[in-house]
Design a protein around this motif. Structure first.
Motif, PDB file in Angstrom:
ATOM      1  N   ASP B 154     -91.248   9.814  -7.487  1.00  0.00           N
ATOM      2  CA  ASP B 154     -92.616   8.302  -7.503  1.00  0.00           C
ATOM      3  C   ASP B 154     -93.471   8.894  -6.412  1.00  0.00           C
ATOM      4  OD1 ASP B 154     -91.108   7.197  -8.668  1.00  0.00           O
ATOM      5  OD2 ASP B 154     -90.974   5.543  -7.314  1.00  0.00           O
ATOM      6  N   LYS B 155     -93.793  10.592  -6.847  1.00  0.00           N
ATOM      7  CA  LYS B 155     -95.575  11.429  -5.781  1.00  0.00           C
ATOM      8  C   LYS B 155     -96.451  10.451  -6.182  1.00  0.00           C
ATOM      9  CE  LYS B 155     -97.021  15.928  -5.669  1.00  0.00           C
ATOM     10  NZ  LYS B 155     -96.900  16.895  -6.106  1.00  0.00           N
ATOM     11  N   GLY B 156     -96.924  10.271  -5.239  1.00  0.00           N
ATOM     12  CA  GLY B 156     -98.197   9.138  -5.129  1.00  0.00           C
ATOM     13  C   GLY B 156     -98.233   7.832  -5.024  1.00  0.00           C
ATOM     14  N   SER B 157     -97.094   7.412  -4.368  1.00  0.00           N
ATOM     15  CA  SER B 157     -96.584   6.018  -4.461  1.00  0.00           C
ATOM     16  C   SER B 157     -96.614   5.426  -3.283  1.00  0.00           C
ATOM     17  CB  SER B 157     -94.789   5.717  -5.102  1.00  0.00           C
ATOM     18  OG  SER B 157     -94.122   6.503  -4.233  1.00  0.00           O
ATOM     19  N   GLY B 158     -96.688   4.442  -2.661  1.00  0.00           N
ATOM     20  CA  GLY B 158     -97.234   4.248  -1.487  1.00  0.00           C
ATOM     21  C   GLY B 158     -95.670   4.302  -0.496  1.00  0.00           C
ATOM     22  N   ALA B 159     -93.596   4.225  -0.904  1.00  0.00           N
ATOM     23  CA  ALA B 159     -92.991   4.614  -0.450  1.00  0.00           C
ATOM     24  C   ALA B 159     -93.339   6.301  -0.333  1.00  0.00           C
ATOM     25  CB  ALA B 159     -92.133   4.595  -1.518  1.00  0.00           C
ATOM     26  N   TRP B 160     -93.817   7.448  -1.331  1.00  0.00           N
ATOM     27  CA  TRP B 160     -93.960   8.733  -1.192  1.00  0.00           C
ATOM     28  C   TRP B 160     -95.032   8.608   0.145  1.00  0.00           C
ATOM     29  CZ3 TRP B 160     -98.215  11.548  -1.041  1.00  0.00           C
ATOM     30  CH2 TRP B 160     -98.046  13.166  -1.831  1.00  0.00           C
ATOM     31  N   THR B 161     -96.493   7.752   0.319  1.00  0.00           N
ATOM     32  CA  THR B 161     -96.996   8.062   1.029  1.00  0.00           C
ATOM     33  C   THR B 161     -96.720   8.250   2.780  1.00  0.00           C
ATOM     34  OG1 THR B 161     -98.643   7.774  -0.463  1.00  0.00           O
ATOM     35  CG2 THR B 161     -99.339   7.536   1.937  1.00  0.00           C
ATOM     36  N   GLY B 162     -96.117   7.295   2.695  1.00  0.00           N
ATOM     37  CA  GLY B 162     -95.346   6.394   3.764  1.00  0.00           C
ATOM     38  C   GLY B 162     -94.803   7.757   4.299  1.00  0.00           C
ATOM     39  N   PHE B 163     -93.694   7.822   3.372  1.00  0.00           N
ATOM     40  CA  PHE B 163     -92.713   8.790   3.895  1.00  0.00           C
ATOM     41  C   PHE B 163     -92.742  10.806   3.525  1.00  0.00           C
ATOM     42  CE2 PHE B 163     -89.316  12.040   2.821  1.00  0.00           C
ATOM     43  CZ  PHE B 163     -87.500  11.460   3.040  1.00  0.00           C
ATOM     44  N   GLN B 164     -94.249  10.590   3.125  1.00  0.00           N
ATOM     45  CA  GLN B 164     -94.953  12.099   3.916  1.00  0.00           C
ATOM     46  C   GLN B 164     -95.314  11.848   5.463  1.00  0.00           C
ATOM     47  OE1 GLN B 164     -93.474  13.522   0.920  1.00  0.00           O
ATOM     48  NE2 GLN B 164     -94.832  15.050   1.753  1.00  0.00           N
ATOM     49  N   ALA B 165     -95.947  10.664   5.384  1.00  0.00           N
ATOM     50  CA  ALA B 165     -96.636  10.842   6.443  1.00  0.00           C
ATOM     51  C   ALA B 165     -95.262  10.856   7.988  1.00  0.00           C
ATOM     52  CB  ALA B 165     -97.331   9.433   7.198  1.00  0.00           C
ATOM     53  N   ALA B 166     -94.530  10.617   7.596  1.00  0.00           N
ATOM     54  CA  ALA B 166     -92.972  10.252   8.363  1.00  0.00           C
ATOM     55  C   ALA B 166     -92.791  11.917   8.705  1.00  0.00           C
ATOM     56  CB  ALA B 166     -92.315   9.228   7.915  1.00  0.00           C
ATOM     57  N   LYS B 167     -92.452  13.010   7.891  1.00  0.00           N
ATOM     58  CA  LYS B 167     -92.219  13.954   8.234  1.00  0.00           C
ATOM     59  C   LYS B 167     -93.490  14.237   8.511  1.00  0.00           C
ATOM     60  CE  LYS B 167     -91.172  14.609   3.085  1.00  0.00           C
ATOM     61  NZ  LYS B 167     -90.885  15.468   2.120  1.00  0.00           N
ATOM     62  N   GLN B 168     -94.392  14.461   8.291  1.00  0.00           N
ATOM     63  CA  GLN B 168     -95.014  15.045   9.605  1.00  0.00           C
ATOM     64  C   GLN B 168     -95.393  14.317  10.360  1.00  0.00           C
ATOM     65  OE1 GLN B 168     -95.783  17.439   6.295  1.00  0.00           O
ATOM     66  NE2 GLN B 168     -97.600  17.674   7.423  1.00  0.00           N
ATOM     67  N   VAL B 169     -95.362  13.473  10.929  1.00  0.00           N
ATOM     68  CA  VAL B 169     -95.600  12.972  12.155  1.00  0.00           C
ATOM     69  C   VAL B 169     -94.400  13.617  13.006  1.00  0.00           C
ATOM     70  CG1 VAL B 169     -94.731  10.822  13.588  1.00  0.00           C
ATOM     71  CG2 VAL B 169     -97.181  11.038  12.132  1.00  0.00           C
ATOM     72  N   LEU B 170     -93.050  13.734  12.668  1.00  0.00           N
ATOM     73  CA  LEU B 170     -91.872  14.004  12.952  1.00  0.00           C
ATOM     74  C   LEU B 170     -92.633  15.726  13.809  1.00  0.00           C
ATOM     75  CD1 LEU B 170     -88.562  13.128  10.983  1.00  0.00           C
ATOM     76  CD2 LEU B 170     -89.877  12.828  13.580  1.00  0.00           C
ATOM     77  N   LEU B 171     -93.025  16.062  12.482  1.00  0.00           N
ATOM     78  CA  LEU B 171     -93.023  17.538  13.099  1.00  0.00           C
ATOM     79  C   LEU B 171     -94.734  17.630  13.941  1.00  0.00           C
ATOM     80  CD1 LEU B 171     -93.541  19.323   9.521  1.00  0.00           C
ATOM     81  CD2 LEU B 171     -91.862  19.658  10.920  1.00  0.00           C
ATOM     82  N   SER B 172     -95.337  16.458  14.374  1.00  0.00           N
ATOM     83  CA  SER B 172     -96.157  16.576  15.347  1.00  0.00           C
ATOM     84  C   SER B 172     -95.621  16.515  16.465  1.00  0.00           C
ATOM     85  CB  SER B 172     -97.406  15.293  14.533  1.00  0.00           C
ATOM     86  OG  SER B 172     -96.740  14.871  15.282  1.00  0.00           O
ATOM     87  N   LEU B 173     -94.466  15.547  16.776  1.00  0.00           N
ATOM     88  CA  LEU B 173     -93.663  14.912  18.013  1.00  0.00           C
ATOM     89  C   LEU B 173     -92.542  16.596  17.697  1.00  0.00           C
ATOM     90  CD1 LEU B 173     -92.731  11.837  17.159  1.00  0.00           C
ATOM     91  CD2 LEU B 173     -94.479  12.333  18.425  1.00  0.00           C
ATOM     92  N   ASP B 174     -92.823  17.737  17.429  1.00  0.00           N
ATOM     93  CA  ASP B 174     -91.918  19.080  17.316  1.00  0.00           C
ATOM     94  C   ASP B 174     -93.101  19.443  18.114  1.00  0.00           C
ATOM     95  OD1 ASP B 174     -89.467  17.813  17.430  1.00  0.00           O
ATOM     96  OD2 ASP B 174     -88.746  18.576  15.704  1.00  0.00           O
ATOM     97  N   GLN B 175     -94.167  19.373  18.531  1.00  0.00           N
ATOM     98  CA  GLN B 175     -95.706  19.987  18.142  1.00  0.00           C
ATOM     99  C   GLN B 175     -95.427  21.490  17.755  1.00  0.00           C
ATOM    100  OE1 GLN B 175     -94.613  20.539  22.708  1.00  0.00           O
ATOM    101  NE2 GLN B 175     -95.985  19.287  22.705  1.00  0.00           N
ATOM    102  N   LEU B 176     -94.963  21.148  16.301  1.00  0.00           N
ATOM    103  CA  LEU B 176     -95.079  22.448  15.585  1.00  0.00           C
ATOM    104  C   LEU B 176     -96.051  21.898  14.323  1.00  0.00           C
ATOM    105  CD1 LEU B 176     -90.859  22.410  14.359  1.00  0.00           C
ATOM    106  CD2 LEU B 176     -91.880  23.940  15.696  1.00  0.00           C
ATOM    107  N   ILE B 177     -96.688  21.329  14.475  1.00  0.00           N
ATOM    108  CA  ILE B 177     -97.979  21.142  14.178  1.00  0.00           C
ATOM    109  C   ILE B 177     -98.850  20.489  15.168  1.00  0.00           C
ATOM    110  CG2 ILE B 177     -97.636  21.207  11.019  1.00  0.00           C
ATOM    111  CD1 ILE B 177     -97.391  18.601  11.382  1.00  0.00           C
ATOM    112  N   PRO B 178     -99.996  20.289  14.811  1.00  0.00           N
ATOM    113  CA  PRO B 178    -100.945  20.011  15.628  1.00  0.00           C
ATOM    114  C   PRO B 178    -100.876  18.282  15.056  1.00  0.00           C
ATOM    115  CG  PRO B 178    -102.267  21.517  14.653  1.00  0.00           C
ATOM    116  CD  PRO B 178    -101.040  21.485  13.696  1.00  0.00           C
ATOM    117  N   ALA B 179    -100.744  17.623  16.104  1.00  0.00           N
ATOM    118  CA  ALA B 179    -100.899  15.565  16.331  1.00  0.00           C
ATOM    119  C   ALA B 179    -102.366  15.347  16.098  1.00  0.00           C
ATOM    120  CB  ALA B 179    -100.801  14.863  17.482  1.00  0.00           C
ATOM    121  N   THR B 180    -102.546  14.006  14.922  1.00  0.00           N
ATOM    122  CA  THR B 180    -103.866  13.483  14.556  1.00  0.00           C
ATOM    123  C   THR B 180    -104.089  12.194  14.968  1.00  0.00           C
ATOM    124  OG1 THR B 180    -103.177  13.053  12.595  1.00  0.00           O
ATOM    125  CG2 THR B 180    -103.857  15.520  12.651  1.00  0.00           C
ATOM    126  N   ALA B 181    -104.289  11.242  14.642  1.00  0.00           N
ATOM    127  CA  ALA B 181    -104.405   9.999  14.754  1.00  0.00           C
ATOM    128  C   ALA B 181    -103.281   9.174  14.438  1.00  0.00           C
ATOM    129  CB  ALA B 181    -105.920   9.232  14.527  1.00  0.00           C
TER     130      ALA B 181
END
Lengths: 302, 302
Positions: B154-181
């Motif tokens: 279900d790539k490109g779906s609403g669930a996929w979009t929110g889930f990808q965001a959650a994964k990236q935000v976790l990486l940013s909280l670990d300071q492994l990628i720069p946090a954004t808004a």
């Protein structure tokens, strides 16, 4: 050494309670392993009763394995390392357990893994088994990185690796990306013939299910499979990132541990590989070390 | 038009049974909608009883909404489109249901969506709501693409979009990628302050939970947020790929439908955007059209 020569006042139990199994060792005053016991899941995240039973059972099996079944658990102190007890509610629950040991010294699975890897000294570890995470223990402080769980975290882990493969294979079955050798390999592993059957088998499966395919992905990557290489490079890249972040804490030693260690190590960045030291002892020995350290601190205070 | 003028022999029910709600319409001989009813989940994937109850309830509500509560369900034929009935076992179960209608014409949610979008003519649809998939209906043949479910497909779906965001935000909280808004935005959405709290809230949550954050990701992407843009570009890229693949079947028309349609459309490849036609009617009208087509075929045969 005859078991009758054992001074039971010098024995220690070391326990590592993980999500799939609980491992116990009984050691003598020199930390020589006299016996080993393995039981079911010892992780209180999946239920207190089950964890308590597994811990007790593994300890009894270790004593029996050492020929020390005549010694009762309440005669021996135990170090117990458990996943999940970094959460206050689980720490409290396990710490209030009417445990069967002489004393119980409770720590997180990460701390005992780190103490084991570095023989009780400060250091850092990256763990890549079913899950993944990083941990540093320096200047009496601890620092955790990653380890957020499946499927939203635990990048570079066995579960993540297998799950990424499954997603790419589904895209290839829809002919949206070119199929590689990984596609028939995963279909054979799952004993299915197409996407519909595959989805029926993988839907809702836990981390351990996907981790079972991780070594096949590494094998395919070594053989030059494009999809597998991309997954492995991304996963190893993340573990290299964890290492760099942990190294900013200046740990005297850093080790990679967990089931994927042998296959992932060659894919880590060269400078990260160079910093790695082999773990000196397993997590359950870390539990023994932790228990001895805590006991020594307490006797110093009192 | 007075309800007393209604000739009940000309009425049709059209039902769209989805994972979160079941929608019913009752139409007259000209397919004008006389009433609408909405009830709970109508997807037999999550339970036969629940689906059967929701279908019946939505139909009764539609009749009541039309002021036709004096007409019984067994007096009206119904077209029923359901997610899941592409699986033979669920098709059989729903088809053997002692349904309350005069006749029941059962089809997949995809076929009724496609028939609705193209007013009963051949065509193709991409759906991007909580889930995502592609479907073509050409020369009496159907072709499905994607739609393998969350979180593995279900790539490109609403669930996929929110889930990808959650994964990236976790990486940013670990300071492994720069946090954004996106990081404070998601933490506020989840009402949590850090990674540990966030993981506690998101662990094990279903597709609909993550889909709730999708529009925020699109909003951030429009505002130039790097992480959000990357997610949206990957998701929209996949939907563009689905479109290209469906266009190889030469459908006379192709439409994008589902809750993300307005926000994802501007991110699709320009040539794909140009091929899109607006859907002519909703899936529940597709159910009516399907039922009428099947009834006509049967009367031709007999």
């Amino acid at each position: 050494m005859l078991t009758s020569d054992i001074n039971k006042n010098e024995l220690f139990l070391g326990i590592d309670g993980g999500g799939t199994k609980c491992k116990a060792i009984v050691v003598n005053r020199d930390n020589a392993i006299l016996g080993t016991g393995i039981s079911g899941p010892g992780n209180p995240l999946h239920g207190f009763e089950q964890a308590a039973n597994s811990i007790e059972e593994s300890a009894k099996l270790a004593l029996a394995d050492a020929g020390l079944q005549h010694i009762a658990l309440h005669e021996i102190p135990a170090g117990v390392g458990l996943a999940g007890v970094n959460l206050p509610v689980l720490y409290k629950q396990m710490n209030e357990w009417l445990h069967p040991f002489k004393e119980m010294y409770l720590a997180t699975d990460l701390l005992i893994a780190c103490l084991g890897a570095h023989q009780g000294e400060y250091g850092a570890v990256m763990i890549t088994g079913t899950g993944s995470c990083g941990f540093a223990h320096v200047d009496d402080d601890v620092f955790m990185l990653g380890g957020h769980g499946f499927p939203h975290g635990d990048k570079g882990s066995g579960a993540w690796t297998g799950f990424q493969a499954a997603k790419q294979v589904l895209l290839s079955l829809d002919q949206l990306i070119p199929a590689t050798a990984l596609t028939p390999k995963l279909l054979a592993h799952l004993k299915v013939n197409n996407a519909v059957e595959m989805v029926e088998v993988i839907a809702g499966k836990p981390a351990a299910f996907f981790a079972e395919f991780a070594r096949d992905v590494y094998e395919a990557a070594r053989a030059g499979d494009d999809i597998a290489r991309a997954i492995v490079q991304e996963g190893a890249g993340y573990i290299s990132q964890l290492a760099r972040k942990l190294l900013t804490k200046n740990p005297p030693r850093i080790s990679l541990i967990g089931g994927l260690t042998p296959v992932i190590t060659p894919w880590l960045d060269a400078d990260v590989q160079e910093t790695l030291s082999a773990p000196l002892s397993p997590p359950e020995m870390g539990s023994v070390i932790y228990a001895r350290q805590q006991q020594a601190k307490q006797s110093k205070i009192s």
